[in-house]
Design a protein around this motif. Structure first.
Motif, PDB file in Angstrom:
ATOM      1  N   ILE A   1       0.834  -1.204   0.000  1.00 60.32           N
ATOM      2  CA  ILE A   1       0.000   0.000   0.000  1.00 60.32           C
ATOM      3  C   ILE A   1       0.870   1.257   0.000  1.00 60.32           C
ATOM      4  CG2 ILE A   1      -1.611   1.368   1.384  1.00 60.32           C
ATOM      5  CD1 ILE A   1      -2.910  -1.288   2.234  1.00 60.32           C
ATOM      6  N   PHE A   2       1.911   1.256   0.835  1.00 58.93           N
ATOM      7  CA  PHE A   2       2.825   2.399   0.846  1.00 58.93           C
ATOM      8  C   PHE A   2       3.564   2.516  -0.488  1.00 58.93           C
ATOM      9  CE2 PHE A   2       3.274   2.700   5.728  1.00 58.93           C
ATOM     10  CZ  PHE A   2       2.337   3.726   5.758  1.00 58.93           C
TER      11      PHE A   2
ATOM     12  N   LEU B   1       1.139   4.209  -2.834  1.00 54.66           N
ATOM     13  CA  LEU B   1       0.995   5.620  -2.496  1.00 54.66           C
ATOM     14  C   LEU B   1       2.246   6.415  -2.881  1.00 54.66           C
ATOM     15  CD1 LEU B   1      -0.734   5.368   0.994  1.00 54.66           C
ATOM     16  CD2 LEU B   1      -1.781   5.974  -1.191  1.00 54.66           C
ATOM     17  N   ARG B   2       3.420   5.809  -2.706  1.00 50.74           N
ATOM     18  CA  ARG B   2       4.665   6.483  -3.084  1.00 50.74           C
ATOM     19  C   ARG B   2       4.726   6.685  -4.597  1.00 50.74           C
ATOM     20  NH1 ARG B   2       7.792   3.002  -1.327  1.00 50.74           N
ATOM     21  NH2 ARG B   2       8.233   3.744   0.783  1.00 50.74           N
ATOM     22  N   GLN B   3       4.305   5.677  -5.350  1.00 47.97           N
ATOM     23  CA  GLN B   3       4.306   5.794  -6.809  1.00 47.97           C
ATOM     24  C   GLN B   3       3.283   6.814  -7.288  1.00 47.97           C
ATOM     25  OE1 GLN B   3       3.597   1.731  -7.972  1.00 47.97           O
ATOM     26  NE2 GLN B   3       5.752   1.152  -7.892  1.00 47.97           N
ATOM     27  N   VAL B   4       2.142   6.850  -6.612  1.00 49.28           N
ATOM     28  CA  VAL B   4       1.065   7.767  -6.993  1.00 49.28           C
ATOM     29  C   VAL B   4       1.430   9.221  -6.699  1.00 49.28           C
ATOM     30  CG1 VAL B   4      -1.279   8.507  -6.342  1.00 49.28           C
ATOM     31  CG2 VAL B   4      -0.817   6.101  -6.857  1.00 49.28           C
TER      32      VAL B   4
ATOM     33  N   ILE C   1       7.726  10.182   3.087  1.00 50.61           N
ATOM     34  CA  ILE C   1       7.631  11.638   2.972  1.00 50.61           C
ATOM     35  C   ILE C   1       6.952  12.088   1.662  1.00 50.61           C
ATOM     36  CG2 ILE C   1       9.036  13.744   2.694  1.00 50.61           C
ATOM     37  CD1 ILE C   1      10.770  12.741   4.975  1.00 50.61           C
ATOM     38  N   PRO C   2       7.177  11.390   0.522  1.00 51.05           N
ATOM     39  CA  PRO C   2       6.425  11.776  -0.683  1.00 51.05           C
ATOM     40  C   PRO C   2       4.913  11.714  -0.489  1.00 51.05           C
ATOM     41  CG  PRO C   2       8.257  10.374  -1.281  1.00 51.05           C
ATOM     42  CD  PRO C   2       8.190  10.357   0.209  1.00 51.05           C
TER      43      PRO C   2
END
Length: 311
Positions: free
Chosen positions: A38-39, A42-45, A164-165
């Motif tokens: 999931i992280f 979210l990081r890629q998005v 952090i992203p």
């Protein structure tokens, strides 16, 4: 069913679609719902979502910005070269953000003062900015950025266990949502996109609003560039290719009308998540990268058709 209830259902459509997509992907591959994955999603998005937030402002005025991918590449290259040359990370990042703002504003000036259609203007600057990136980098990646903790954390760090992203995306969303939905400037953006002539008659400086939204788009493309450059610890001259398509897709999937004047930034966030979950899900399931392009294209086409039907 009342008009307001229909509008609410229409707004919630992308969120319902995202939930259904998550359920389907989770059934097909249970590892999708792991915290680490999931992280990862979210990081890629985060990169595409931040660009899409800027695109939302532009599309709400009835415009389009095809240059965001090239802006990302050029600003990322400038930041990387400054870092590699020993410039302070904060200064390097500030220069990149200011450059993105200027490049975006330049798009707005061409469109408003030069009376050039947004598609043509940003198609031209997309080519110009990409060419400048290749000239600036000599067509080669810029690496050896040094071990600057503040810059490394920006793309790869964590705060309280959250990348952090992802935090940067949430903060950007909150600020931009407030600007768009709670300020006079936001109301002017909607007014210009809804009926530019009426907006001008009511005293709104439409040209100023348009220049501002393109400047915002360029600034956010530069912010995404910093995240990507930090994450890779290098700047690629080909970075950002096709990012403009993902950004437009996220905006349209989120329910913002390509005709301008209708939409909301929360929908764009959902649209970006739909694309991210779709990409990650197809990777987990083992779908060929060739077929992934086909599926994404079909999803975007359906979203555009639904948009046309609503209008």
């Amino acid at each position: 069913m009342t008009k307001s209830s229909k509008e609410m259902i229409s707004k919630l459509g992308p969120l319902i679609g995202l939930i259904l997509l998550i359920i389907v992907v989770s059934i097909m591959n249970p590892s999708f719902l792991t915290i680490s994955n999931i992280f990862n999603v979210l990081r890629q998005v985060s990169i595409s979502a931040i660009i899409a937030f800027g695109m939302t402002f532009v599309i709400l005025t009835g415009g389009i910005d095809l240059s965001v991918g090239s802006t990302l590449a050029l600003t990322g290259a400038v930041a990387a070269s400054l870092l590699a040359g020993g410039t302070d990370p904060i200064v390097s990042m500030a220069v990149a953000l200011i450059l993105g703002l200027v490049l975006g504003a330049f798009n707005g000036v061409i469109i408003t003062k030069g009376k050039v259609a947004p598609f043509i203007a940003t198609l031209a600057t997309m080519t110009i900015y990409r060419g400048l990136t290749l000239v600036y980098t000599n067509g080669k990646p810029i690496s050896g950025l040094g071990d600057h903790a503040s810059f490394q954390l920006f793309g790869k760090g964590y705060f309280l266990g959250v990348p952090i992203p992802v935090i940067t995306t949430i903060v950007s969303f909150a600020i931009l949502a407030f600007i768009l939905h709670k300020t006079t400037f936001g109301r002017r953006v909607y007014a210009v996109g809804g009926n530019e002539e009426a907006a001008k008659l009511s005293g709104i400086n439409a040209d100023r609003v348009k220049i501002a939204v393109y400047a915002i788009s360029g600034f956010l493309a530069a912010l995404s560039a910093l995240i990507l450059t930090s994450r890779l610890n290098s700047a690629q001259p080909t970075a950002g290719e096709s990012y403009e398509l993902d950004a437009i897709a996220a905006v349209v999937l989120g329910g913002t009308s390509l005709n301008g004047g209708k939409g909301w930034i929360f929908g764009t966030l959902i649209g970006a998540l739909i694309i991210g979950v779709l990409n990650n899900g197809m990777n987990l399931i083992g779908v060929s990268s060739f077929w992934q392009q086909v599926v994404k294209g079909i999803v975007i086409l359906l979203a555009v058709l639904l948009d046309r039907k609503k209008d």
